[in-house]
Scaffold this active site. Structure first.
Site: not given
Ligand code: SAM
Ligand code: DTB
Ligand code: SF4
Length: 342
Positions: A58, A62, A65, A102, A133, A193, A265
């Site tokens: 990606c 973030c 992430c 989801c 979702c 959500c 959640r």
């Molecule tokens: N790329 C899309 C976005 O950012 O909207 C969808 C997938 S993204 C992985 C969805 C959510 O996962 C993020 O907004 C964040 O809240 C959560 N997330 C990602 N990495 C995480 C982490 N290490 N710990 C907790 N939540 C995480």
């Molecule tokens: C949300 O708020 N938490 C989920 C879902 N929406 C998509 C994702 C959590 C991701 C945690 C880190 C990972 O497993 O990559």
């Molecule tokens: Fe990309 Fe992760 Fe940010 Fe979603 S949370 S936009 S997957 S870097």
């Protein structure tokens, strides 16, 4: 203020949310439990299963992430999964007892060529009798319409943190862009959500600021995922100081009180949480979990362990209140607290 998402007198100010946080723990949980019982069956928990349909690579930065190209976390970039494989995973999720499926993609926003496949996934998952979702990043109007036409129930798009702290976490996407996507999703009649992450080194006023933003969306989100940061090696947040677990429980309670009819959640971070803290989160009004052995790229408790935990606590797995009428909040009447769409 001109922003339609932010009414000039927001439903919740940060100061009011902070006053809730400051309550003695027992008083806060008592209020949250009373609110919960006024709107839901206190012993029912909804199970959502996650699937990463497009992993890694990606372009966004973030800081939490593992899927960002900016950090070396060992997550490999993959292509969008074939529709048949996604539907097979949804079938397994249903057999295991999930009621919502989801699908998450590591995109800043989907490309036009992806939308037909995603719409097919949504239709297929719905046909299995599961709530749908997806979380795909930012959407434009046409993409949103296509998803709505496919019958999508929920779009997950998180605010992640308070506007004041946001700049320390993400530089490639503005807070306002998130609000704009949420408004477009709402305009097409899809439930939202929307939640955030706790434990990223933010202050309590930042946590309160996030909850105030969420609770002041008009209406507030139908579904509110509260994630605990999963500290992933290679991300800038890997060495973030651990949060007092009671502060996480307080955040769940404050979300329940300020968004009484939302599904709250208990999301990422349960694998690192002990059973006692999870039980307190349920007491504080969490009524949904991610269920299945992985989240997107990181571990979640084994489904069997979760079933055992629910049994020990006398909790039942159950579906979201009836969405048939379209908008979840509009559908929830005062007499619906014990009615469920199984
Ligand atoms: N790329 C899309 C976005 O950012 O909207 C969808 C997938 S993204 C992985 C969805 C959510 O996962 C993020 O907004 C964040 O809240 C959560 N997330 C990602 N990495 C995480 C982490 N290490 N710990 C907790 N939540 C995480
Ligand atoms: C949300 O708020 N938490 C989920 C879902 N929406 C998509 C994702 C959590 C991701 C945690 C880190 C990972 O497993 O990559
Ligand atoms: Fe990309 Fe992760 Fe940010 Fe979603 S949370 S936009 S997957 S870097």
């Amino acid at each position: 203020m001109n922003d339609p998402q932010m009414p000039s007198s927001p439903a919740w100010r940060t100061a009011d949310v902070l006053a809730l946080y400051a309550l003695p723990f027992n008083d806060l949980l008592w209020r949250a439990q009373q609110t919960h019982r006024a709107h839901f069956d206190a012993n029912a928990v909804q199970l959502s299963t996650l699937l990463s349909i497009k992993t890694g690579g990606c372009e966004e930065d973030c800081a939490y992430c593992p899927q960002s190209v900016h950090y070396d976390t060992g997550v490999k970039a993959e292509k969008l999964m074939p529709v048949a494989d996604v539907l097979a995973a949804a079938r397994r999720a249903k057999e295991n007892g999930a009621t919502r499926f989801c699908m998450g993609a590591a995109w800043r926003s989907p490309k036009p060529r992806h939308l037909d496949a995603i719409a097919e996934m949504v239709r297929g998952v719905k046909a299995l009798g599961l709530e749908t979702c997806v979380t795909l990043g930012m959407l434009d109007e046409q993409q949103t319409r296509q998803l709505a036409d496919a019958g999508l129930d929920y779009y997950n798009h998180n605010l992640d943190t308070a506007p004041e702290f946001y700049g320390q976490i993400i530089s490639t996407r503005a807070y306002q862009e998130r609000l704009d996507t949420l408004a477009r999703v709402r305009a097409e009649g899809v439930n939202i959500c929307c939640g955030g992450i706790i434990g990223m080194g933010e202050s309590r006023p930042d946590r309160a600021g996030l909850i105030a933003q969420l609770a002041s969306l008009n209406p507030y989100p139908e579904s509110v995922p509260i994630n605990h940061l999963v500290r992933v090696a290679g991300t800038p947040l890997e060495n973030t100081e651990a949060l007092d677990p009671f502060e996480f429980v307080r955040t769940i309670a404050v979300a329940r009180i300020t968004m009484p009819r939302a599904m709250v959640r208990l999301s990422a971070g349960r694998e690192q949480m002990d059973d006692g803290i999870q039980a307190l989160c349920f007491l504080a009004g969490a009524n949904s979990i991610f269920y299945g052995d992985t989240l997107l790229t990181t571990a979640n408790p084994q489904a069997e362990a979760d079933r055992a935990l629910l049994t020990r606590l006398g909790l039942r797995a159950e579906a979201t209140p009836d969405l048939a009428a379209g908008h979840a909040l509009a559908a929830v009447g005062s007499n619906l607290s014990r009615t469920r769409d199984a």
